[in-house]
Scaffold this motif. Structure first.
Motif, PDB file in Angstrom:
ATOM      1  N   THR A 292      39.602  30.368  62.970  1.00 13.87           N
ATOM      2  CA  THR A 292      38.721  31.492  62.650  1.00 13.87           C
ATOM      3  C   THR A 292      38.788  31.807  61.157  1.00 13.87           C
ATOM      4  O   THR A 292      39.758  31.457  60.477  1.00 13.87           O
ATOM      5  CB  THR A 292      39.111  32.749  63.439  1.00 13.87           C
ATOM      6  OG1 THR A 292      40.459  33.134  63.096  1.00 13.87           O
ATOM      7  CG2 THR A 292      39.040  32.504  64.936  1.00 13.87           C
ATOM      8  N   GLN A 293      37.755  32.467  60.665  1.00 10.22           N
ATOM      9  CA  GLN A 293      37.715  32.866  59.261  1.00 10.22           C
ATOM     10  C   GLN A 293      38.154  34.326  59.114  1.00 10.22           C
ATOM     11  O   GLN A 293      37.910  35.152  59.992  1.00 10.22           O
ATOM     12  CB  GLN A 293      36.292  32.716  58.710  1.00 10.22           C
ATOM     13  CG  GLN A 293      35.766  31.288  58.748  1.00 10.22           C
ATOM     14  CD  GLN A 293      34.458  31.129  58.016  1.00 10.22           C
ATOM     15  OE1 GLN A 293      34.258  31.694  56.938  1.00 10.22           O
ATOM     16  NE2 GLN A 293      33.546  30.339  58.574  1.00 10.22           N
ATOM     17  N   GLU A 294      38.788  34.614  57.997  1.00  6.94           N
ATOM     18  CA  GLU A 294      39.195  35.988  57.712  1.00  6.94           C
ATOM     19  C   GLU A 294      37.956  36.828  57.406  1.00  6.94           C
ATOM     20  O   GLU A 294      37.071  36.423  56.645  1.00  6.94           O
ATOM     21  CB  GLU A 294      40.158  36.032  56.538  1.00  6.94           C
ATOM     22  CG  GLU A 294      40.685  37.430  56.255  1.00  6.94           C
ATOM     23  CD  GLU A 294      41.775  37.447  55.203  1.00  6.94           C
ATOM     24  OE1 GLU A 294      42.179  38.555  54.791  1.00  6.94           O
ATOM     25  OE2 GLU A 294      42.218  36.351  54.787  1.00  6.94           O
ATOM     26  N   LEU A 295      37.905  38.006  58.013  1.00  6.52           N
ATOM     27  CA  LEU A 295      36.766  38.895  57.817  1.00  6.52           C
ATOM     28  C   LEU A 295      36.867  39.617  56.484  1.00  6.52           C
ATOM     29  O   LEU A 295      37.962  39.997  56.048  1.00  6.52           O
ATOM     30  CB  LEU A 295      36.703  39.923  58.953  1.00  6.52           C
ATOM     31  CG  LEU A 295      36.557  39.367  60.370  1.00  6.52           C
ATOM     32  CD1 LEU A 295      36.600  40.508  61.391  1.00  6.52           C
ATOM     33  CD2 LEU A 295      35.272  38.563  60.507  1.00  6.52           C
ATOM     34  N   ASP A 296      35.737  39.826  55.850  1.00  2.21           N
ATOM     35  CA  ASP A 296      35.658  40.623  54.632  1.00  2.21           C
ATOM     36  C   ASP A 296      35.317  42.047  55.059  1.00  2.21           C
ATOM     37  O   ASP A 296      34.155  42.363  55.333  1.00  2.21           O
ATOM     38  CB  ASP A 296      34.589  40.072  53.698  1.00  2.21           C
ATOM     39  CG  ASP A 296      34.528  40.822  52.376  1.00  2.21           C
ATOM     40  OD1 ASP A 296      35.185  41.879  52.256  1.00  2.21           O
ATOM     41  OD2 ASP A 296      33.815  40.354  51.471  1.00  2.21           O
ATOM     42  N   ARG A 297      36.327  42.899  55.128  1.00  5.05           N
ATOM     43  CA  ARG A 297      36.111  44.239  55.659  1.00  5.05           C
ATOM     44  C   ARG A 297      35.196  45.076  54.765  1.00  5.05           C
ATOM     45  O   ARG A 297      34.638  46.085  55.219  1.00  5.05           O
ATOM     46  CB  ARG A 297      37.462  44.944  55.853  1.00  5.05           C
ATOM     47  CG  ARG A 297      38.306  44.322  56.969  1.00  5.05           C
ATOM     48  CD  ARG A 297      37.694  44.522  58.338  1.00  5.05           C
ATOM     49  NE  ARG A 297      37.805  45.891  58.760  1.00  5.05           N
ATOM     50  CZ  ARG A 297      38.827  46.392  59.465  1.00  5.05           C
ATOM     51  NH1 ARG A 297      39.802  45.595  59.858  1.00  5.05           N
ATOM     52  NH2 ARG A 297      38.860  47.662  59.805  1.00  5.05           N
ATOM     53  N   ALA A 298      35.011  44.666  53.508  1.00  9.78           N
ATOM     54  CA  ALA A 298      34.066  45.376  52.647  1.00  9.78           C
ATOM     55  C   ALA A 298      32.647  45.274  53.196  1.00  9.78           C
ATOM     56  O   ALA A 298      31.808  46.141  52.931  1.00  9.78           O
ATOM     57  CB  ALA A 298      34.116  44.823  51.224  1.00  9.78           C
ATOM     58  N   ASN A 299      32.381  44.207  53.967  1.00  2.00           N
ATOM     59  CA  ASN A 299      31.069  44.033  54.590  1.00  2.00           C
ATOM     60  C   ASN A 299      30.956  44.746  55.929  1.00  2.00           C
ATOM     61  O   ASN A 299      29.873  44.757  56.535  1.00  2.00           O
ATOM     62  CB  ASN A 299      30.775  42.545  54.801  1.00  2.00           C
ATOM     63  CG  ASN A 299      30.582  41.787  53.501  1.00  2.00           C
ATOM     64  OD1 ASN A 299      30.182  42.372  52.501  1.00  2.00           O
ATOM     65  ND2 ASN A 299      30.868  40.496  53.520  1.00  2.00           N
ATOM     66  N   ILE A 300      32.077  45.316  56.397  1.00  3.95           N
ATOM     67  CA  ILE A 300      32.102  45.941  57.727  1.00  3.95           C
ATOM     68  C   ILE A 300      32.716  47.338  57.617  1.00  3.95           C
ATOM     69  O   ILE A 300      33.744  47.640  58.241  1.00  3.95           O
ATOM     70  CB  ILE A 300      32.891  45.090  58.735  1.00  3.95           C
ATOM     71  CG1 ILE A 300      32.625  43.593  58.548  1.00  3.95           C
ATOM     72  CG2 ILE A 300      32.535  45.489  60.180  1.00  3.95           C
ATOM     73  CD1 ILE A 300      33.496  42.703  59.401  1.00  3.95           C
ATOM     74  N   PRO A 301      32.132  48.237  56.819  1.00  6.04           N
ATOM     75  CA  PRO A 301      32.743  49.563  56.672  1.00  6.04           C
ATOM     76  C   PRO A 301      32.858  50.327  57.988  1.00  6.04           C
ATOM     77  O   PRO A 301      33.779  51.132  58.172  1.00  6.04           O
ATOM     78  CB  PRO A 301      31.809  50.277  55.689  1.00  6.04           C
ATOM     79  CG  PRO A 301      30.514  49.518  55.750  1.00  6.04           C
ATOM     80  CD  PRO A 301      30.906  48.099  56.018  1.00  6.04           C
ATOM     81  N   ASN A 302      31.941  50.065  58.925  1.00  9.49           N
ATOM     82  CA  ASN A 302      32.004  50.759  60.205  1.00  9.49           C
ATOM     83  C   ASN A 302      33.182  50.327  61.066  1.00  9.49           C
ATOM     84  O   ASN A 302      33.469  50.953  62.094  1.00  9.49           O
ATOM     85  CB  ASN A 302      30.711  50.549  60.994  1.00  9.49           C
ATOM     86  CG  ASN A 302      29.562  51.372  60.466  1.00  9.49           C
ATOM     87  OD1 ASN A 302      29.760  52.367  59.774  1.00  9.49           O
ATOM     88  ND2 ASN A 302      28.348  50.948  60.766  1.00  9.49           N
ATOM     89  N   ALA A 303      33.890  49.273  60.651  1.00  5.53           N
ATOM     90  CA  ALA A 303      35.086  48.855  61.386  1.00  5.53           C
ATOM     91  C   ALA A 303      36.131  49.956  61.409  1.00  5.53           C
ATOM     92  O   ALA A 303      37.019  49.957  62.270  1.00  5.53           O
ATOM     93  CB  ALA A 303      35.668  47.584  60.777  1.00  5.53           C
ATOM     94  N   GLU A 304      36.025  50.903  60.504  1.00  7.47           N
ATOM     95  CA  GLU A 304      36.934  52.050  60.526  1.00  7.47           C
ATOM     96  C   GLU A 304      36.742  52.888  61.776  1.00  7.47           C
ATOM     97  O   GLU A 304      37.592  53.726  62.111  1.00  7.47           O
ATOM     98  CB  GLU A 304      36.732  52.911  59.275  1.00  7.47           C
ATOM     99  CG  GLU A 304      37.176  52.231  57.990  1.00  7.47           C
ATOM    100  CD  GLU A 304      38.632  51.793  58.052  1.00  7.47           C
ATOM    101  OE1 GLU A 304      39.487  52.621  58.449  1.00  7.47           O
ATOM    102  OE2 GLU A 304      38.909  50.624  57.729  1.00  7.47           O
ATOM    103  N   ASN A 305      35.629  52.682  62.488  1.00 11.52           N
ATOM    104  CA  ASN A 305      35.378  53.416  63.719  1.00 11.52           C
ATOM    105  C   ASN A 305      36.088  52.817  64.923  1.00 11.52           C
ATOM    106  O   ASN A 305      35.988  53.368  66.028  1.00 11.52           O
ATOM    107  CB  ASN A 305      33.873  53.466  64.006  1.00 11.52           C
ATOM    108  CG  ASN A 305      33.103  54.248  62.969  1.00 11.52           C
ATOM    109  OD1 ASN A 305      33.618  55.183  62.366  1.00 11.52           O
ATOM    110  ND2 ASN A 305      31.845  53.873  62.743  1.00 11.52           N
ATOM    111  N   LEU A 306      36.769  51.702  64.743  1.00 10.96           N
ATOM    112  CA  LEU A 306      37.519  51.109  65.840  1.00 10.96           C
ATOM    113  C   LEU A 306      38.584  52.092  66.316  1.00 10.96           C
ATOM    114  O   LEU A 306      39.285  52.714  65.505  1.00 10.96           O
ATOM    115  CB  LEU A 306      38.182  49.813  65.375  1.00 10.96           C
ATOM    116  CG  LEU A 306      39.019  49.024  66.386  1.00 10.96           C
ATOM    117  CD1 LEU A 306      38.159  48.531  67.539  1.00 10.96           C
ATOM    118  CD2 LEU A 306      39.717  47.853  65.706  1.00 10.96           C
TER     119      LEU A 306
END
Length: 411
Positions: free
Chosen positions: A153-167
């Motif tokens: 798998t590839q490492e995610l760029d969390r800068a592209n997924i700001p809504n991931a903070e809603n996890l």
């Protein structure tokens, strides 16, 4: 995730409203009791994955070049009945909204029938770092663990997924992916028993009820080891989250093998077990909670789902970007979209699995208030008290128990 009276709720996107209206009659089939027990939900959903995911070294594979800037496409492989769907238009409303807003075309496929079967199809390509034709794959904790450990798998760029903070808080740091650098939860859910209400009028209360003579040859069970074996072990009094070993696993496998050999169990299947329910080749199954609710909507209110008296299993599925995927940034943009609470609630209203997004319960009040207290989406403490997570397996145990399970089902 409790509603905040001081927070202004934005209006539901009108492009999603058609789905909401279309699903009202289906949602009325759902009963919801009790309030959300957040502490219980977080404790239950903080799945530990498998030891296999936290041991061993990752393969030295180079991620594919990201061509998202040149190709406005993302390919997503998911399970069946796992995204909002409009029967009238034969489209996925939330995906249509995403494509309209982003300009990115989503090629969505229901390619995952089982974790192990899907892994078998793509492992050779993944091991060489090749593109399997998917930019997102959705796999259960233990399989997500395996892919991450193996460097697939590839490492995610969390800068592209700001809504991931809603996890949800307790899903943010799982042992198979500390800090969620390679995965994000799609949905969580339960495995239990289900039956045709007309053909089995007395209903079922336990896994042992599946062995009733009148059900011979009309039972299907899941080929997901942790769910089928988890329910069998719980039936035998084993705490599947606790301290158990080969003896306990073997005892449950003996029961499974016996019921297959004597013809009680018709088939061991992945997601396609639903087809046997519809055709009535199977009248009772070990199955997944959200599947049964959706089948009731699509085919008539024919089936009942229950957590067995001895307990059910709890699991999570996760979105991952394969090592050879070429549209990683587009994939991250799609992930970000589905972590918007309103979008997450819209999906949850259709799939009826546990929603992993903080704020979705509040958003559900503007979509369908009758679902806010539904335990299949926002579980109560009481509901969660009778489900367990299949404990961590180390790599040796996974190999040993997978071999025993395969032997029991004749694979």
């Amino acid at each position: 995730m409790a509603p905040n009276a001081n927070r202004r709720r934005k209006p539901v996107d009108p492009r999603l409203q058609s789905l909401i209206s279309a699903q009202v009659s289906r949602r009325r089939l759902l009963g919801g009791a009790g309030g959300l027990g957040l502490a219980g939900l977080l404790a239950a959903c903080g799945t530990s994955g498998t030891g296999a995911g936290s041991s061993g070294s990752a393969a030295a594979l180079t991620p594919a070049e990201d061509v998202s800037a040149d190709e406005a496409v993302v390919n997503w492989a998911n399970w069946t009945l796992y995204l909002d769907y409009d029967d009238a238009t034969k489209k996925y409303p939330s995906l249509e909204t995403f494509m309209d807003d982003s300009g990115i075309k989503v090629n969505y496929s229901e390619d995952v029938d089982g974790n192990d079967s899907y892994y078998g199809k793509v492992q050779a390509q993944l091991s060489r770092g090749q593109d399997i034709g998917q930019d997102i794959v959705t796999l259960t904790d233990y399989m997500a663990s395996r892919l991450i450990r193996q460097g697939y798998t590839q490492e995610l760029d969390r800068a592209n997924i700001p809504n991931a903070e809603n996890l949800l808080a307790n899903l943010k740091d799982v042992d198979f992916d500390p800090g969620r650098t390679h995965s994000l939860t799609w949905q969580s859910g339960f495995a239990g028993i289900a039956w045709n209400k007309e053909k089995v009028p007395g209903g079922l209360a336990s896994v042992s009820d599946l062995w009733k003579p009148e059900l011979k040859g009309r039972v299907a069970v899941l080929d997901e080891m942790r769910d089928t074996m988890g329910l069998l072990m719980l039936e035998q009094g084993v705490d599947i989250s606790g301290d158990w070993g080969a003896d306990e696993f073997g005892n449950a496998a003996d029961v499974l093998a016996e019921q297959i050999a004597n013809g009680q169990i018709r088939q061991v299947k992945g997601n396609s077990y639903k087809e046997d329910l519809v055709s009535e080749d199977a009248l009772a199954v070990i199955g997944w909670s959200g599947d049964i609710t959706q089948l009731n909507f699509e085919e008539g209110d024919k089936w009942e789902f229950a957590i067995p008296e001895a307990g059910g299993t709890l699991w999570s599925d996760n979105m991952l970007v394969p090592i050879g995927a070429t549209h990683k940034s587009n994939a991250e943009q799609l992930m970000n979209y589905y972590y918007d609470p309103e979008v997450a609630a819209t999906v949850a209203a259709y799939v009826n699995y546990i929603c992993p997004v903080e704020g979705a319960r509040e958003a559900m009040e503007g979509i369908d208030p009758s679902l806010v207290d539904n335990p299949l989406i926002f579980p109560t403490d009481e509901f969660l008290s009778n489900v367990s997570i299949f404990r961590t397996l180390d790599s040796g145990e996974e190999n040993e128990f997978s071999s025993i399970f395969s032997g029991a089902i004749g694979v």
